[in-house]
Write an enzyme that holds these catalytic residues in place. Structure first.
Site, PDB file in Angstrom:
ATOM      1  N   ASP A 103       0.878  -1.179   0.000  1.00 11.48           N
ATOM      2  CA  ASP A 103       0.000   0.000   0.000  1.00 11.48           C
ATOM      3  C   ASP A 103       0.914   1.227   0.000  1.00 11.48           C
ATOM      4  O   ASP A 103       2.143   1.114  -0.180  1.00 11.48           O
ATOM      5  CB  ASP A 103      -0.970  -0.035   1.192  1.00 11.48           C
ATOM      6  CG  ASP A 103      -0.298   0.177   2.533  1.00 11.48           C
ATOM      7  OD1 ASP A 103       0.948   0.215   2.590  1.00 11.48           O
ATOM      8  OD2 ASP A 103      -1.016   0.306   3.546  1.00 11.48           O
ATOM      9  N   CYS A 146       3.673  -2.877   3.971  1.00 14.78           N
ATOM     10  CA  CYS A 146       2.757  -1.804   4.360  1.00 14.78           C
ATOM     11  C   CYS A 146       3.455  -1.025   5.463  1.00 14.78           C
ATOM     12  O   CYS A 146       4.667  -1.187   5.650  1.00 14.78           O
ATOM     13  CB  CYS A 146       1.371  -2.336   4.744  1.00 14.78           C
ATOM     14  SG  CYS A 146       1.275  -3.367   6.205  1.00 14.78           S
ATOM     15  N   THR A 200       3.262  -1.222   8.741  1.00 15.77           N
ATOM     16  CA  THR A 200       3.734  -2.101   9.817  1.00 15.77           C
ATOM     17  C   THR A 200       4.088  -3.506   9.346  1.00 15.77           C
ATOM     18  O   THR A 200       4.740  -4.254  10.081  1.00 15.77           O
ATOM     19  CB  THR A 200       2.632  -2.268  10.878  1.00 15.77           C
ATOM     20  OG1 THR A 200       1.477  -2.840  10.226  1.00 15.77           O
ATOM     21  CG2 THR A 200       2.251  -0.942  11.514  1.00 15.77           C
ATOM     22  N   HIS A 207      11.433 -23.489   8.851  1.00 19.13           N
ATOM     23  CA  HIS A 207      10.467 -24.165   9.734  1.00 19.13           C
ATOM     24  C   HIS A 207       9.031 -24.101   9.210  1.00 19.13           C
ATOM     25  O   HIS A 207       8.281 -25.052   9.375  1.00 19.13           O
ATOM     26  CB  HIS A 207      10.486 -23.545  11.133  1.00 19.13           C
ATOM     27  CG  HIS A 207      11.764 -23.786  11.879  1.00 19.13           C
ATOM     28  ND1 HIS A 207      11.843 -23.738  13.250  1.00 19.13           N
ATOM     29  CD2 HIS A 207      13.013 -24.076  11.448  1.00 19.13           C
ATOM     30  CE1 HIS A 207      13.085 -23.990  13.634  1.00 19.13           C
ATOM     31  NE2 HIS A 207      13.822 -24.181  12.550  1.00 19.13           N
ATOM     32  N   HIS A 215       9.388 -30.557  10.445  1.00 15.40           N
ATOM     33  CA  HIS A 215       8.622 -29.362  10.064  1.00 15.40           C
ATOM     34  C   HIS A 215       7.557 -29.683   9.007  1.00 15.40           C
ATOM     35  O   HIS A 215       6.540 -28.999   8.926  1.00 15.40           O
ATOM     36  CB  HIS A 215       9.563 -28.270   9.560  1.00 15.40           C
ATOM     37  CG  HIS A 215      10.592 -27.899  10.573  1.00 15.40           C
ATOM     38  ND1 HIS A 215      10.267 -27.325  11.792  1.00 15.40           N
ATOM     39  CD2 HIS A 215      11.952 -28.061  10.588  1.00 15.40           C
ATOM     40  CE1 HIS A 215      11.379 -27.134  12.492  1.00 15.40           C
ATOM     41  NE2 HIS A 215      12.408 -27.573  11.787  1.00 15.40           N
TER      42      HIS A 215
HETATM   43  C1  RB5 Z   1      -1.701   2.749   6.512  1.00 14.86           C
HETATM   44  O1  RB5 Z   1      -1.781   3.929   7.217  1.00 14.86           O
HETATM   45  C2  RB5 Z   1      -1.343   1.599   7.440  1.00 14.86           C
HETATM   46  O2  RB5 Z   1      -2.416   1.350   8.301  1.00 14.86           O
HETATM   47  C3  RB5 Z   1      -0.955   0.361   6.663  1.00 14.86           C
HETATM   48  O3  RB5 Z   1       0.125   0.647   5.835  1.00 14.86           O
HETATM   49  C4  RB5 Z   1      -0.536  -0.837   7.487  1.00 14.86           C
HETATM   50  O4  RB5 Z   1       0.394  -0.484   8.451  1.00 14.86           O
HETATM   51  C5  RB5 Z   1      -1.632  -1.651   8.027  1.00 14.86           C
HETATM   52  O5  RB5 Z   1      -1.411  -2.662   8.705  1.00 14.86           O
END
Ligand code: RB5
Length: 147
Positions: free
Chosen positions: A8, A65, A67, A98, A133
């Site tokens: 994203d 993304c 996180t 694994h 595994h």
């Molecule tokens: C976008 O702001 C953010 O929420 C997305 O990139 C991601 O971290 C979602 O898990």
């Protein structure tokens, strides 16, 4: 090895870094988007990559993304996908050896580009160890087939 990439807006810049690394390594990839830093919804891109990997069109997928969490959650909803969020090389290697993870997820807002590239390199180079595994991955598949 064919690699599917997606992100994203929150992972867009990290994905660009990863693309440059893959190109330097001579590794083939397809970028499923997003294609700029404008705000979008991560499920759209994570699903496209996960579906392409699950269909066997790509051996591996890498999703970014902010996180790494959102794209990981989405990818793991697709049958046949074992997506792993890894922000260290130890986990990246273990995710292959694994868990036979076929998608790696990363968070651009969590780690720097240098570590991210090391994680990608480690994950791409590592192979599933099999043995005990295999039994465990088969149990994951059995749970998945109950859906
Ligand atoms: C976008 O702001 C953010 O929420 C997305 O990139 C991601 O971290 C979602 O898990």
């Amino acid at each position: 090895m064919r690699i599917a990439l997606g992100s994203d807006h929150g992972g867009y810049h990290l994905k660009q870094v990863i693309k440059k690394y893959l190109e330097e390594q001579g590794l083939a990839y397809k970028d499923f988007g997003t294609f700029d830093a404008a705000s979008v919804d991560y499920p759209e891109y994570a699903y496209q990559v996960a579906a392409a990997v699950a269909a066997g069109e790509y051996e591996r997928g890498i999703l970014c993304c902010g996180t790494g969490i959102g794209v990981c959650i989405v990818a793991n909803k697709v049958p046949g996908i074992r997506a792993a969020l890894c922000h260290d090389t130890f986990s990246a290697r273990a995710a292959r050896e694994h868990n036979d993870a076929n998608i790696l997820t990363l968070g651009e807002r969590v780690i720097g580009p240098g570590l991210a590239v090391d994680i990608v390199a480690t994950w791409l180079a590592a192979e599933f160890a099999g043995g005990r595994h295999t039994r465990r991955v088969e149990k994951i598949k059995a749970i998945e087939s109950k859906k």
